[in-house]
Structures are given as structure tokens and as C-alpha cells.
Design a protein around this motif. Sequence first.
Motif, PDB file in Angstrom:
ATOM      1  N   ILE A  50       0.824  -1.197  -0.019  1.00  0.00           N
ATOM      2  CA  ILE A  50      -0.049   0.014  -0.070  1.00  0.00           C
ATOM      3  C   ILE A  50       0.889   1.146   0.007  1.00  0.00           C
ATOM      4  O   ILE A  50       0.598   2.108  -0.759  1.00  0.00           O
ATOM      5  N   ILE A  51       1.862   1.429   0.841  1.00  0.00           N
ATOM      6  CA  ILE A  51       2.475   2.468   1.130  1.00  0.00           C
ATOM      7  C   ILE A  51       4.092   2.488   0.448  1.00  0.00           C
ATOM      8  O   ILE A  51       4.253   3.849  -0.290  1.00  0.00           O
ATOM      9  N   PHE A  52       4.916   1.543   0.688  1.00  0.00           N
ATOM     10  CA  PHE A  52       6.072   1.773   0.218  1.00  0.00           C
ATOM     11  C   PHE A  52       6.452   2.086  -1.171  1.00  0.00           C
ATOM     12  O   PHE A  52       7.546   2.563  -1.546  1.00  0.00           O
ATOM     13  N   PRO A  53       5.658   1.407  -1.950  1.00  0.00           N
ATOM     14  CA  PRO A  53       5.948   1.763  -3.536  1.00  0.00           C
ATOM     15  C   PRO A  53       5.892   3.285  -3.815  1.00  0.00           C
ATOM     16  O   PRO A  53       6.592   3.972  -4.735  1.00  0.00           O
ATOM     17  N   HIS A  54       5.048   3.837  -3.197  1.00  0.00           N
ATOM     18  CA  HIS A  54       4.903   5.569  -3.347  1.00  0.00           C
ATOM     19  C   HIS A  54       6.089   6.308  -2.543  1.00  0.00           C
ATOM     20  O   HIS A  54       6.332   7.196  -3.072  1.00  0.00           O
ATOM     21  N   LEU A  55       6.403   5.732  -1.621  1.00  0.00           N
ATOM     22  CA  LEU A  55       7.610   6.527  -0.684  1.00  0.00           C
ATOM     23  C   LEU A  55       8.833   6.085  -0.909  1.00  0.00           C
ATOM     24  O   LEU A  55       9.865   7.204  -0.891  1.00  0.00           O
ATOM     25  N   PHE A  56       9.269   5.026  -1.484  1.00  0.00           N
ATOM     26  CA  PHE A  56      10.824   4.499  -1.321  1.00  0.00           C
ATOM     27  C   PHE A  56      11.221   4.091  -2.874  1.00  0.00           C
ATOM     28  O   PHE A  56      12.114   3.853  -2.993  1.00  0.00           O
ATOM     29  N   PHE A  57      10.308   4.248  -4.133  1.00  0.00           N
ATOM     30  CA  PHE A  57      10.700   4.113  -5.258  1.00  0.00           C
ATOM     31  C   PHE A  57      10.423   4.820  -6.177  1.00  0.00           C
ATOM     32  O   PHE A  57       9.387   5.856  -5.855  1.00  0.00           O
ATOM     33  N   PRO A  58      10.987   4.738  -7.512  1.00  0.00           N
ATOM     34  CA  PRO A  58      10.502   6.125  -8.339  1.00  0.00           C
ATOM     35  C   PRO A  58       9.038   5.965  -8.687  1.00  0.00           C
ATOM     36  O   PRO A  58       8.614   4.796  -8.878  1.00  0.00           O
ATOM     37  N   ALA A  59       8.301   7.002  -8.765  1.00  0.00           N
ATOM     38  CA  ALA A  59       6.953   6.953  -9.220  1.00  0.00           C
ATOM     39  C   ALA A  59       6.466   6.870 -10.788  1.00  0.00           C
ATOM     40  O   ALA A  59       5.614   6.914 -11.255  1.00  0.00           O
ATOM     41  N   ALA A  60       7.634   6.746 -11.636  1.00  0.00           N
ATOM     42  CA  ALA A  60       7.462   6.828 -13.150  1.00  0.00           C
ATOM     43  C   ALA A  60       6.710   5.548 -13.559  1.00  0.00           C
ATOM     44  O   ALA A  60       5.848   5.525 -14.517  1.00  0.00           O
ATOM     45  N   ASP A  61       7.024   4.261 -13.026  1.00  0.00           N
ATOM     46  CA  ASP A  61       6.300   3.122 -13.380  1.00  0.00           C
ATOM     47  C   ASP A  61       5.739   2.507 -11.982  1.00  0.00           C
ATOM     48  O   ASP A  61       6.539   1.785 -11.149  1.00  0.00           O
ATOM     49  N   PRO A  62       4.414   2.613 -11.800  1.00  0.00           N
ATOM     50  CA  PRO A  62       3.679   2.237 -10.637  1.00  0.00           C
ATOM     51  C   PRO A  62       3.980   0.621 -10.373  1.00  0.00           C
ATOM     52  O   PRO A  62       4.169   0.191  -9.392  1.00  0.00           O
ATOM     53  N   THR A  63       3.925  -0.033 -11.454  1.00  0.00           N
ATOM     54  CA  THR A  63       4.277  -1.681 -11.300  1.00  0.00           C
ATOM     55  C   THR A  63       5.658  -2.022 -10.950  1.00  0.00           C
ATOM     56  O   THR A  63       5.610  -3.088 -10.205  1.00  0.00           O
ATOM     57  N   SER A  64       6.595  -1.357 -11.625  1.00  0.00           N
ATOM     58  CA  SER A  64       7.757  -1.588 -11.091  1.00  0.00           C
ATOM     59  C   SER A  64       7.966  -1.223  -9.684  1.00  0.00           C
ATOM     60  O   SER A  64       8.689  -2.119  -9.084  1.00  0.00           O
ATOM     61  N   ALA A  65       7.452  -0.211  -9.260  1.00  0.00           N
ATOM     62  CA  ALA A  65       7.737   0.395  -7.770  1.00  0.00           C
ATOM     63  C   ALA A  65       7.067  -0.854  -6.963  1.00  0.00           C
ATOM     64  O   ALA A  65       7.477  -0.937  -6.016  1.00  0.00           O
ATOM     65  N   MET A  66       5.788  -1.191  -7.428  1.00  0.00           N
ATOM     66  CA  MET A  66       5.223  -2.251  -6.465  1.00  0.00           C
ATOM     67  C   MET A  66       5.936  -3.721  -6.471  1.00  0.00           C
ATOM     68  O   MET A  66       6.322  -4.266  -5.264  1.00  0.00           O
ATOM     69  N   LEU A  67       6.553  -3.935  -7.575  1.00  0.00           N
ATOM     70  CA  LEU A  67       7.486  -5.366  -7.773  1.00  0.00           C
ATOM     71  C   LEU A  67       8.877  -4.888  -6.879  1.00  0.00           C
ATOM     72  O   LEU A  67       9.240  -5.959  -6.176  1.00  0.00           O
ATOM     73  N   GLN A  68       9.261  -4.008  -6.946  1.00  0.00           N
ATOM     74  CA  GLN A  68      10.529  -3.427  -6.188  1.00  0.00           C
ATOM     75  C   GLN A  68      10.284  -3.587  -4.570  1.00  0.00           C
ATOM     76  O   GLN A  68      10.895  -4.123  -3.806  1.00  0.00           O
ATOM     77  N   SER A  69       9.201  -2.877  -4.281  1.00  0.00           N
ATOM     78  CA  SER A  69       8.842  -3.192  -2.784  1.00  0.00           C
ATOM     79  C   SER A  69       8.527  -4.481  -2.336  1.00  0.00           C
ATOM     80  O   SER A  69       8.884  -5.052  -1.234  1.00  0.00           O
ATOM     81  N   LEU A  70       7.591  -5.473  -3.283  1.00  0.00           N
ATOM     82  CA  LEU A  70       7.735  -6.596  -2.911  1.00  0.00           C
ATOM     83  C   LEU A  70       9.060  -7.420  -2.831  1.00  0.00           C
ATOM     84  O   LEU A  70       9.282  -8.372  -2.049  1.00  0.00           O
ATOM     85  N   ALA A  71       9.991  -7.126  -3.704  1.00  0.00           N
ATOM     86  CA  ALA A  71      11.223  -7.666  -3.654  1.00  0.00           C
ATOM     87  C   ALA A  71      11.960  -7.378  -2.052  1.00  0.00           C
ATOM     88  O   ALA A  71      12.507  -8.111  -1.656  1.00  0.00           O
ATOM     89  N   THR A  72      11.716  -5.945  -1.467  1.00  0.00           N
ATOM     90  CA  THR A  72      12.300  -5.812  -0.281  1.00  0.00           C
ATOM     91  C   THR A  72      11.635  -6.717   0.869  1.00  0.00           C
ATOM     92  O   THR A  72      12.169  -7.035   1.828  1.00  0.00           O
ATOM     93  N   PHE A  73      10.304  -7.099   0.457  1.00  0.00           N
ATOM     94  CA  PHE A  73       9.557  -7.957   1.484  1.00  0.00           C
ATOM     95  C   PHE A  73      10.164  -9.348   1.371  1.00  0.00           C
ATOM     96  O   PHE A  73      10.291  -9.921   2.383  1.00  0.00           O
ATOM     97  N   SER A  74      10.540  -9.696   0.608  1.00  0.00           N
ATOM     98  CA  SER A  74      11.314 -11.247   0.305  1.00  0.00           C
ATOM     99  C   SER A  74      12.750 -11.081   0.705  1.00  0.00           C
ATOM    100  O   SER A  74      12.953 -12.206   1.134  1.00  0.00           O
ATOM    101  N   ILE A  75      13.407  -9.972   1.094  1.00  0.00           N
ATOM    102  CA  ILE A  75      14.657 -10.269   1.640  1.00  0.00           C
ATOM    103  C   ILE A  75      14.652 -10.842   2.829  1.00  0.00           C
ATOM    104  O   ILE A  75      15.526 -11.514   3.450  1.00  0.00           O
ATOM    105  N   ALA A  76      13.614 -10.466   3.773  1.00  0.00           N
ATOM    106  CA  ALA A  76      13.552 -10.990   5.235  1.00  0.00           C
ATOM    107  C   ALA A  76      13.495 -12.679   5.064  1.00  0.00           C
ATOM    108  O   ALA A  76      13.904 -13.126   6.144  1.00  0.00           O
ATOM    109  N   PHE A  77      12.796 -13.384   4.164  1.00  0.00           N
ATOM    110  CA  PHE A  77      12.623 -14.695   4.112  1.00  0.00           C
ATOM    111  C   PHE A  77      14.085 -15.469   3.763  1.00  0.00           C
ATOM    112  O   PHE A  77      14.598 -16.429   4.331  1.00  0.00           O
ATOM    113  N   PHE A  78      15.033 -14.581   3.032  1.00  0.00           N
ATOM    114  CA  PHE A  78      16.286 -15.073   2.813  1.00  0.00           C
ATOM    115  C   PHE A  78      17.097 -14.908   4.205  1.00  0.00           C
ATOM    116  O   PHE A  78      18.143 -15.780   4.593  1.00  0.00           O
TER     117      PHE A  78
END
Length: 150
Positions: A50-78
Motif C-alpha cells: 500500500i505505502i512503500f511503492p509510493h515512498l521509496f521507489f520512483p513514481a515513473a512506473d507504478p508496477t515496477s515500484a510495486m515489484l521492487q517493494s515486494l522484493a524488499t519484502f522477500s529479503i527477510a525470507f532469505f
Amino acid sequence: MTDATTSLSPQDGALHRQAVNSPARVLFASLVGTTIEFFDFYVYATAAVIIFPHLFFPAADPTSAMLQSLATFSIAFFARPLGAVIFGHFGDRIGRKATLVAALMTMGISTVVIGLLPTYSTIGVVAPLLLALCRFGQGLGLGGAWGGAV
């Protein structure tokens, strides 16, 4: 010469037995700590969508920002297995109580720092890097608490 174990009064023995943690008390403390950490883990998942794609990633491509945000979510699993190994090693050496507190502190500090991070518009590409580092810390803490609790 008297032996130290024979000179204990019945009251001293009762105090010694009370100082040892019962399995139920240890189980309850582990349950509370792990519940708090999993709550933090799932709050991050919600914020990553909901929040991190808008705060921590470039707003040019919303889909890319969402995928990058979810990638940060996956870091904890590793990071979780690594946290279990690290905190498990130190739990064997210095005690489970100290490592459980350290794991909770690692998770808590990482969570607080995420809340204090500057956004992408403020510091650019460093913002998602710091977010990823904090997420790694959350994974270490969760893995350490879960491994120690088990």
C-alpha cells in the motif's frame, strides 16, 4: 569443614527452585516474543503493497515500484535462516534469554528505523537500499527469535 550443599537451609532451596524458569513460563515468553515479531512481519507486508511503492521507489512506473517493494519484502525470507543460525549459535554459548532479547531488539530497532527512513524524493536511490537493509535486520531478528523459541 562443611559442604556448601549441606549448609543450605530449606528456604534457600525454595528460593533456588523459584529462580529456575518453568517450561510453561519459557513457552509463554517465546510465544509473546514470536507473536510480536510476526505481527511486525505482516505489517510490513501490508505497507509493502500500500505505502512503500509510493515512498521509496520512483513514481515513473507504478508496477515496477510495486515489484521492487515486494522484493524488499522477500529479503527477510532469505535472512530468516541466517538469523536462526547466528542467534542459535550464540544461544548455545551465552544463553537463550540473552539471544531472545537481542533478536527482539534487532527486529524492533529495524522496524523503528523503517518508520524514520527518508523517502526516495529526499535521498534518491539510497532510500530503497536502507529499506532493504532494515528488512534484512527484521528477517535476522525473526529467524533468531523463532529458532530460539523452538
